[in-house]
Design an enzyme around this catalytic site. Structure first.
Site, PDB file in Angstrom:
ATOM      1  CG  ASP A   9      -1.645   1.208   1.482  1.00  0.00           C
ATOM      2  OD1 ASP A   9      -2.344   1.634   0.555  1.00  0.00           O
ATOM      3  OD2 ASP A   9      -1.536   1.782   2.589  1.00  0.00           O
ATOM      4  CG  ASP A  11      -1.733   7.535   0.120  1.00  0.00           C
ATOM      5  OD1 ASP A  11      -0.587   7.589  -0.399  1.00  0.00           O
ATOM      6  OD2 ASP A  11      -2.744   7.989  -0.435  1.00  0.00           O
ATOM      7  CB  CYS A  92      -8.527   1.132  -7.262  1.00  0.00           C
ATOM      8  SG  CYS A  92     -10.290   1.568  -7.238  1.00  0.00           S
ATOM      9  CG  HIS A  94     -12.991   2.898  -9.929  1.00  0.00           C
ATOM     10  ND1 HIS A  94     -12.179   1.789 -10.153  1.00  0.00           N
ATOM     11  CD2 HIS A  94     -13.248   3.437 -11.146  1.00  0.00           C
ATOM     12  CE1 HIS A  94     -11.987   1.650 -11.457  1.00  0.00           C
ATOM     13  NE2 HIS A  94     -12.615   2.636 -12.083  1.00  0.00           N
ATOM     14  CB  CYS A 100     -14.444  -0.491  -9.462  1.00  0.00           C
ATOM     15  SG  CYS A 100     -13.390  -0.320  -8.006  1.00  0.00           S
ATOM     16  CB  CYS A 102      -9.649  -2.513  -9.353  1.00  0.00           C
ATOM     17  SG  CYS A 102     -10.342  -0.944  -9.898  1.00  0.00           S
ATOM     18  CG  ASP A 129      -2.369   2.456   6.352  1.00  0.00           C
ATOM     19  OD1 ASP A 129      -2.439   2.049   5.168  1.00  0.00           O
ATOM     20  OD2 ASP A 129      -2.972   3.467   6.769  1.00  0.00           O
TER      21      ASP A 129
HETATM   22 MG   LIG Z   1      -3.075   3.045   3.400  1.00  0.00          MG
HETATM   23 ZN   LIG Z   2     -11.440   0.467  -8.831  1.00  0.00          ZN
END
Ligand SMILES: [Mg+2]
Ligand SMILES: [Zn+2]
Length: 355
Positions: A9, A11, A92, A94, A100, A102, A129
């Site tokens: 990931d 952020d 992703c 969206h 969606c 994804c 996280d």
């Molecule tokens: Mg995160």
């Molecule tokens: Zn998506």
């Protein structure tokens, strides 16, 4: 062999997540503590790195493409400057209400990747996280590890690197004569717990592990009413198996270990983790027992350890006090193993390309 792969990931994991949960300017980029060193170490261990991120509403007026690209390109360039490249970046764009396939924890992005590129599932993992990152891991049947800014120590980058790269092995040996369970960890010596029913043998196994610098849990329930032979032999075989499994592909190990003297007793030990069992034991003990341990089982122990570990073990011992001599052998083998187990880099120390 398919490479181990980490789906990471962005952020809150690679960089800190701002209050408004949207990194749309350079001023909002803060790297997580330890992330550069960690990714370089994981790359050196052969991990492939893939970024997987939800960026809600990317490309809409509230989050224009440009506002995403500037910090994103800065982050990728910063990692690249340290030799860390992401194999792919999966995004992703969206919102949750768009339905969606994804948006994490949905598996669309990663499943698309897996169709293109095979991974080694046992050693791969999802790092993130949020609960949705761990849920993604569960849905993919991969290991999931949390990394959090102000979470427990176990959720920091250095701890996660340690978890991912620590060499561990176990062996269970159940026969009519003995029940043995062994667990070892070559990169942490914190715990040593041994119980075999033979006090002096416990003491020697503890010395072997302490001086070997490895964590050891060994329990043996053997037919001591017959004699000590099966318990000592099978403990050694199982310990050797567990250590061999923990060594894995042996990449980066020192392979050889040597050691010389101890007090009036002199134990000379040389070890080669060659993949081939071989034992040389030279020495005569003045007494035929130390505590409940028959000294004739000492050379037998090292032969069985060599069989399980598939290593050449040479021990030569002289001295006057049998207790000291036996102890010198176990400590000496421990010290030699410590040197041989040491890992530095990823190169295989063999001209043959296999150990
Ligand atoms: Mg995160
Ligand atoms: Zn998506």
């Amino acid at each position: 062999m398919s490479p181990p792969t980490l789906f990471i990931d962005r952020d809150g994991t690679l960089i800190e997540e701002p209050e408004d949960e949207q990194v749309d300017s350079l001023a909002k980029v803060r790297f997580m503590p330890g992330v550069f060193t960690a990714l370089a170490q994981l790359r050196d261990r052969g991990y492939r790195l893939v970024m997987v991120s939800n960026q809600d509403g990317l490309g809409t007026p509230s989050f224009p493409r440009e506002a995403f690209d500037v910090p994103q390109n800065f982050v990728l360039a910063a990692f690249r400057s340290q030799g860390v490249e992401f194999d792919e970046v999966l995004i992703c764009p969206h919102r949750a209400d768009e339905g969606c396939g994804c948006r994490k924890p949905k598996t669309g992005l990663v499943e698309g990747f897996l169709r293109r590129k095979p991974i080694d599932r046992d050693s791969s993992a999802v790092l993130g996280d949020r609960a949705t990152d761990l849920e993604l891991a569960a849905r993919l049947d991969l290991r999931g590890l949390a990394i959090r800014r102000n979470g427990p120590l176990a959720e920091t980058w250095p701890a996660v690197v340690q978890l991912l790269t620590a060499r561990r092995g176990e062996a269970l040996r159940h026969t009519n004569e003995t029940h043995i369970e062994v667990r070892v960890g070559l990169d942490s010596a914190e715990s040593v717990k041994v119980s075999t029913g033979i006090g002096f043998f416990d003491h020697m196994l503890e010395a072997l592990a302490r001086h070997g610098g490895f964590a050891l849990e060994l329990t043996a329930e053997g037919d001591l009413e017959v004699d000590e032979h099966h318990t000592v032999e099978d403990s050694a075989l199982a310990l050797g198996d567990a250590l061999r499994r923990a060594l894995g592909d042996k990449a980066g190990i020192a392979r050889y270990g040597f050691l010389l003297p101890m007090d009036e007793s002199l134990a000379q030990v040389a070890i080669d983790l060659s993949g081939r069992p071989f034992t040389v034991f030279e020495g005569t003990f003045p007494r035929d027992r130390v505590g409940a341990l028959p000294t004739e089982l000492v050379p037998h122990f090292f032969r069985s350890l060599s069989d399980g570990l598939r290593a050449a073990i040479h021990v030569r011992v002289t001295g006057e006090n049998t207790h000291h001599m036996v102890e010198a052998c176990f400590k000496g083998v421990g010290r030699a193993l410590r040197q041989a187990f040491r890992r530095d880099g990823t190169e295989l120390p063999s001209t043959k390309g296999v150990l």
